[in-house]
Enzyme design. Structure first.
Site, PDB file in Angstrom:
ATOM      1  N   GLY A 205       0.862  -1.187   0.000  1.00  0.00           N
ATOM      2  CA  GLY A 205       0.000   0.000   0.000  1.00  0.00           C
ATOM      3  C   GLY A 205       0.888   1.222   0.000  1.00  0.00           C
TER       4      GLY A 205
ATOM      5  CD  GLU B 201      -2.658   9.874  -7.045  1.00  0.00           C
ATOM      6  OE1 GLU B 201      -1.561   9.603  -7.576  1.00  0.00           O
ATOM      7  OE2 GLU B 201      -3.239   9.137  -6.243  1.00  0.00           O
TER       8      GLU B 201
END
Lengths: 378, 355
Positions: free
Chosen positions: A137, A248
């Site tokens: 992650g 982003e």
């Protein structure tokens, strides 16, 4: 040190107002014709995205020869924030426009640019991100999805998880290991554009606590990807992924997620003008306004071709904190049992969605580490 | 004007850097007026940067004035440079010549403005006037007997009553002044573009800009300290808890700084009052988080009088309460937002600062 934080003044050229008028006209018409119901921007609506693309609102900063309009990042910002404020279903176009399209523009072979970019701009080709894995992650460089050399391309094996809308999009940008991680741990990674209809791809939506099935697990079994669908060169993956972070993380989607709730809160409080409520509203708008200025400033840096990863991380973290506070403030100011349907619906959705904002797109903890590093803490 | 701005900012920064130091801060803390610093600032024309060129000033734009004012916060300038800049700017706007560079502004709230009587005298109470007993001229808001908003300048040395001298938490002098039928040097109606409300917003932005400077300085101290201070065999800045604490402080500082700058750029337009209110509210709210982080990261040494940090945090704790606290300005913002209604929010936000 702290000088690294310089945000810079916001300069909105006059074209921005023109663009704003155009987008508003479009969205108002859509609403008047009942083409969509205002909700979260993540909502996937392929038809809406096609209409939006045809109207010329997707990929506006890209070169004209690839379907763009060579407009500024400030005009792009205006489009995005109007989408959010009007609760338009922008989910289908979001990833493609925000990052994948830009990466294709910068790193894909010409034939791929020519084939895909106009389709993204036209609102007909949708993208998702394949980065996280069950065991990777925040520690993204530890990904284990592997790509091995094959004739004319690569063969991918592995699994990605938390890919938003993977069950509905055409392509996934996949980060896979092609070589040794090396001393830096960041070598040997490559970015691929995987067409999800390719044999060997299995997409399974995952149900989240809010009842949605937006994100997915994607399993690759001997999935072939041609050379033309490699971004940059073999081993460039980490640098490419890092270069998209500023795009982003800094946008209006990091500060306006609960905007619908904010509007409904105001509607409820319009007839309850206590000093406390006025202060509460003033405080929320104070935060929203200052965050917007910071976010606009980052757009200005993107326009100036800088890489404002520090500022983008800061905007997202502070923005997320504000976003998560809106429902917590609202629920104590308004009596749900007497409030309107729209308010209660927005409150429900916000409370259930809020936890993911500080997780997706860079966790709070990772962002604070990036900020600290940017401030010179060794 | 850009070049001029850079030159003046640079000069101000160097001057303040050279003279605003531990010794100077301690001097003020012990109650002495820094005549020498003041002399240097006045000599370089810094107190009249906002005065028009034809009247002997530099004619700096409003946003540039605020940039200089921000530096007074960064350097914890132990003299009313910020107040004098605004006071002299107002004196110039009112068509008068500054009697002396040592001046300050008083911007009382709407329900506490002194009255300017038909006989040409001032009556009322001014609370917490910054450097009120140290300056030669005080520029204040007042209201005529017919309710017209006005600006007046008086000399504290000439008024009948004696001021009640006090200090804020940073020991900056603050005076309560009673006007009992005292004649001002001049009084005039406020120019159309400058309502009393707008001037209070200017005062709020003045403090917000200073606060941004002081926040930057306090965080800088902390960054340096945690990189130097070693415990458990490594700089404490390597610990995640410390890193995250300072990252959060930096976030709140950035928000305060960005919005104060943005607000200063809206002066002259209709959004100024709203933006200045937001800037003061945002900076005020940021103080708790920032002062917490900077003190926590310094440990006990940061709590001492000897270490410089407290000159900055005591100013932040003081300035957040001056020219309106964040509650008051939040209410101002909220009132305007609720007046515009739920569907009015987006057009309002997106039109801010748009020319």
């Amino acid at each position: 040190m702290i000088e690294n934080l310089a945000f810079g003044a916001v300069d909105m050229p006059p074209e921005c107002e023109e663009m704003r008028k155009r987008v508003r006209t479009f969205l108002r018409a859509e609403l008047d014709q009942g083409k969509y119901v205002p909700s979260s921007w993540v909502t996937f609506d392929a038809e809406f995205t096609k209409r939006f693309g045809e109207a010329g609102f997707i990929g506006v900063t890209w070169p004209k020869k690839y379907g763009g309009q060579e407009k500024s990042f400030m005009e792009r910002y205006v489009i995005l924030e109007e989408l959010l404020a009007h609760g338009a279903p922008a989910g289908a176009q979001w990833m493609g426009e925000r990052q994948s399209g830009l990466q294709i523009l910068r790193y894909a072979p010409e034939e791929t640019k020519v084939r895909l970019l106009p389709k993204i701009a036209g609102g007909e080709c949708f993208f998702g991100i394949g980065m996280s894995e069950p065991n990777s992650g925040s520690d993204l460089s530890s990904v284990r999805t592997r790509a091995t050399r094959a004739d004319g391309g690569w063969v991918i094996n592995g699994a990605k998880v938390w890919s938003t809308n993977a069950h509905r999009v055409d392509n996934l940008l996949v980060l896979a290991r092609t070589g040794d991680a090396g001393k830096s741990r960041h070598e040997g990674l490559t970015q691929f554009i995987v067409t999800l209809s390719t044999p060997g791809v299995t997409v399974s939506p995952i149900r989240d606590l809010s009842g949605g099935r937006e994100f997915c697990e994607v399993v690759f079994e001997d999935c072939f990807v041609p050379d033309a669908m490699v971004l940059g060169k073999e081993g460039d993956g980490w640098g490419i992924v890092m270069s998209e972070l500023a795009f982003e993380r800094s946008g209006p989607d990091r500060i306006l997620s609960p905007y619908r709730l904010l509007v409904e809160l105001l509607r409820e409080l319009e007839s309850d003008r206590s000093a406390e409520n006025e202060c509460l509203v003033g405080r929320l708008v104070t935060h929203m306004t200052s965050l917007r200025q910071m976010s606009l400033s980052v757009a200005g840096k993107l326009q100036a071709k800088e890489n404002p990863i520090l500022q983008a991380s800061l905007v997202k973290d502070l923005g997320n904190a504000f976003e998560q506070s809106v429902s917590e403030v609202s629920r104590l100011a308004v009596d749900s049992s007497t409030a309107g349907t729209a308010y209660n619906k927005a409150l429900r959705e916000t409370v259930l969605q809020a936890p993911c904002w500080t997780i997706r797109g860079g966790t709070r903890e990772i962002l604070r580490g990036i900020i600290a590093k940017g401030l010179g803490l060794r | 004007m850009n070049e001029m701005r850079e030159i003046i900012l640079d000069m101000t920064n160097r001057l303040l850097s050279d003279h605003c130091n531990q010794e100077a801060w301690e001097q003020l803390d012990e109650g002495s007026w820094p005549e020498s610093i003041w002399g240097l600032l006045a000599e370089q024309g810094l107190t009249t940067v906002g005065v028009s060129e034809e009247n002997g000033g530099v004619g700096l734009g409003f946003d540039d004035m605020m940039s200089i004012i921000r530096l007074t916060g960064y350097h914890a300038c132990p003299a009313p440079l910020a107040e004098a800049i605004v006071a002299n700017w107002l004196i110039d706007i009112a068509g008068n010549v500054p009697c002396s560079d040592k001046s300050t502004v008083a911007l009382p709230p709407a329900d506490a403005m002194p009255t300017y009587g038909a006989n040409g005298t001032l009556c009322g109470h001014l609370k917490g006037v910054a450097w009120g007993s140290q300056v030669d001229t005080i520029v204040t808001l007042c209201v005529s007997e017919t309710g017209e908003e006005m600006l007046a300048a008086f000399l504290p040395s000439k008024i009948a009553s004696s001021p009640v001298d006090a200090a804020n938490l940073a020991n900056e002098p603050r005076s309560d002044i009673s006007l009992e039928g005292d004649a001002p040097e001049w009084a005039c109606p406020l120019p159309k573009s400058l309502t009393a409300h707008r001037l209070r917003a200017v005062g709020a932005l003045l403090r917000a800009s200073q606060m941004a400077g002081a926040m930057e300085r306090a965080i800088s101290f902390s960054l340096e300290y945690v990189n130097d201070r070693k415990q458990f065999g490594r700089p404490i800045g390597k610990f995640q808890a410390v890193q995250h604490m300072l990252a959060i402080a930096a976030e709140h500082y950035s928000a305060s700084s960005v919005i104060a700058n943005a607000a200063s750029l809206t002066f002259g337009g209709e959004d100024f009052d709203f933006m200045a209110a937001i800037a003061k509210a945002r900076a005020g709210e940021a103080v708790q988080v920032i002062s917490d982080s900077v003190h926590q990261s310094h440990g006990a040494i940061g709590f001492t009088h000897e270490y410089s940090l407290q000159f900055f945090t005591r100013r932040l704790w003081s300035w957040r309460d001056e020219f309106g606290n964040e509650r008051q300005w939040q209410r101002e913002v909220g009132r305007k937002v609720l007046d515009a209604g739920a569907d009015g929010l987006w057009p309002m936000i997106t039109s801010l600062g748009v020319k």
